[in-house]
Enzyme design. Structure first.
Site, PDB file in Angstrom:
ATOM      1  N   LYS A 138     -62.426 -13.839  84.526  1.00  0.00           N
ATOM      2  CA  LYS A 138     -62.553 -14.233  85.947  1.00  0.00           C
ATOM      3  C   LYS A 138     -62.887 -15.839  85.750  1.00  0.00           C
ATOM      4  CE  LYS A 138     -62.961 -11.702  88.815  1.00  0.00           C
ATOM      5  NZ  LYS A 138     -62.240 -11.039  89.587  1.00  0.00           N
TER       6      LYS A 138
ATOM      7  N   GLU B  85     -63.240  -1.257  81.871  1.00  0.00           N
ATOM      8  CA  GLU B  85     -62.766  -2.442  82.286  1.00  0.00           C
ATOM      9  C   GLU B  85     -63.914  -3.002  82.644  1.00  0.00           C
ATOM     10  OE1 GLU B  85     -61.912  -5.490  85.558  1.00  0.00           O
ATOM     11  OE2 GLU B  85     -63.443  -3.409  85.505  1.00  0.00           O
TER      12      GLU B  85
ATOM     13  N   ASP C 176     -65.688  -7.429  83.242  1.00  0.00           N
ATOM     14  CA  ASP C 176     -65.269  -8.641  83.713  1.00  0.00           C
ATOM     15  C   ASP C 176     -66.175  -9.977  83.065  1.00  0.00           C
ATOM     16  OD1 ASP C 176     -63.651  -8.003  86.387  1.00  0.00           O
ATOM     17  OD2 ASP C 176     -65.652  -6.884  86.576  1.00  0.00           O
TER      18      ASP C 176
ATOM     19  N   HIS D  22     -68.914  -9.939  87.020  1.00  0.00           N
ATOM     20  CA  HIS D  22     -67.777 -10.006  88.172  1.00  0.00           C
ATOM     21  C   HIS D  22     -67.776 -11.526  88.973  1.00  0.00           C
ATOM     22  CE1 HIS D  22     -65.353  -9.238  91.652  1.00  0.00           C
ATOM     23  NE2 HIS D  22     -64.441  -8.758  90.743  1.00  0.00           N
TER      24      HIS D  22
ATOM     25  N   ASP E 220     -64.437   3.950  89.703  1.00  0.00           N
ATOM     26  CA  ASP E 220     -65.585   3.873  89.767  1.00  0.00           C
ATOM     27  C   ASP E 220     -66.415   5.020  89.368  1.00  0.00           C
ATOM     28  OD1 ASP E 220     -65.409   0.986  90.382  1.00  0.00           O
ATOM     29  OD2 ASP E 220     -65.694   1.591  92.810  1.00  0.00           O
TER      30      ASP E 220
ATOM     31  N   HIS F 223     -63.912   1.556  85.646  1.00  0.00           N
ATOM     32  CA  HIS F 223     -63.992   0.267  86.469  1.00  0.00           C
ATOM     33  C   HIS F 223     -65.388  -0.221  86.440  1.00  0.00           C
ATOM     34  CE1 HIS F 223     -63.695  -2.265  90.286  1.00  0.00           C
ATOM     35  NE2 HIS F 223     -62.953  -2.867  89.504  1.00  0.00           N
ATOM     36  N   ARG F 224     -65.679  -1.453  85.613  1.00  0.00           N
ATOM     37  CA  ARG F 224     -66.971  -2.023  85.246  1.00  0.00           C
ATOM     38  C   ARG F 224     -68.069  -1.083  84.955  1.00  0.00           C
ATOM     39  NH1 ARG F 224     -67.123  -5.000  91.487  1.00  0.00           N
ATOM     40  NH2 ARG F 224     -65.101  -5.817  91.324  1.00  0.00           N
TER      41      ARG F 224
ATOM     42  N   GLU G  65     -61.417  -8.444  81.673  1.00  0.00           N
ATOM     43  CA  GLU G  65     -60.759  -9.260  82.763  1.00  0.00           C
ATOM     44  C   GLU G  65     -61.283 -10.715  82.670  1.00  0.00           C
ATOM     45  OE1 GLU G  65     -60.018  -9.717  87.423  1.00  0.00           O
ATOM     46  OE2 GLU G  65     -60.539  -7.620  86.650  1.00  0.00           O
TER      47      GLU G  65
END
Length: 233
Positions: free
Chosen positions: A101, A33, A35, A47, A219, A6-7, A99
């Protein structure tokens, strides 16, 4: 269980930076992943809509210049990378979930993805584009029907996975606090993968296993991988 970083490995490195992505790859994450925001029509990997959340800058991202954003420290001396730079750096070493945003950015993201495909950095099946903005997902899918889309939700829909099916999504991305077995079974019966965010603790990992989800966003990808190796023999 598919492990999405995640990120990047954001629990141990500055989120959405090349350092976080490299550490995720080194940990053995199945995918990363990240953003995307937009500055001067350039997709950047960040993000928040405000710079001060994760950088030493100030102000709204959309009101900034690209030169200013690229001069900032996103943590540990890391710069804010562009999407193009990020895709070139990861270069197919794992899957990537982009993703969206920023509003009205599906076309710009599609351009960078097409460049990545043209340069053979990725195969189409290694990429997913997701968003809470389902209108943008529709727009993106019309531009790049060969790229999978993931429908994000932060709630527990009354009609379960119907909205994702109507979007012709490949996957359903759910909030760990708003998910139940009915949603998981309904989505999987429709052929959707079910991925859950953000799953960092053993108790949550165990719950996701019991629900039978297909993957988690975490994370701490190294920790999650170690847990599954120790408990899923």
């Amino acid at each position: 269980m598919f492990i999405w970083a995640h990120r990047g490995a954001s629990g141990i490195a500055p989120e959405n930076t090349l350092q976080a992505f490299e550490q995720a790859i080194e940990a053995g994450a199945d995918g990363i992943e990240l953003d995307v925001q937009i500055v001067e029509d350039v997709p950047i990997v960040l993000h928040d809509a405000w710079l001060q959340k994760t950088t030493n800058g100030l102000g709204l991202v959309r009101s900034s210049t690209l030169e200013y954003v690229q001069s900032l420290d996103a943590g540990n001396g890391q710069a804010v990378p562009s999407l193009q730079q990020t895709l070139a750096t990861i270069a197919g070493r794992c899957q990537v979930n982009i993703e969206i945003k920023a509003p009205n950015s599906a076309g710009l993201v599609a351009q960078d993805i097409q460049l990545a495909l043209d340069n053979a950095w990725f195969k189409p099946e290694q990429l997913i584009v997701s968003s809470f903005d389902h209108k943008q997902l529709q727009q993106f899918a019309s531009l790049m029907p060969n790229i999978r889309i993931g429908a994000l939700t932060a709630c527990l829909p009354t009609d379960n996975s119907r909205f994702a099916v109507e979007l012709k999504a490949w996957s359903l991305h759910c909030n760990r606090d708003f998910i139940d077995i009915e949603l998981v079974k309904d989505a999987q019966a429709q052929g959707l993968k079910v991925y859950v965010y953000t799953v960092n603790h053993v108790e949550d990992i165990t719950l996701m296993q019991s629900l039978g989800v297909d993957g988690i966003f975490t994370d701490y990808p190294a920790r999650a991988i170690q847990y599954f190796k120790a408990n899923c023999q």
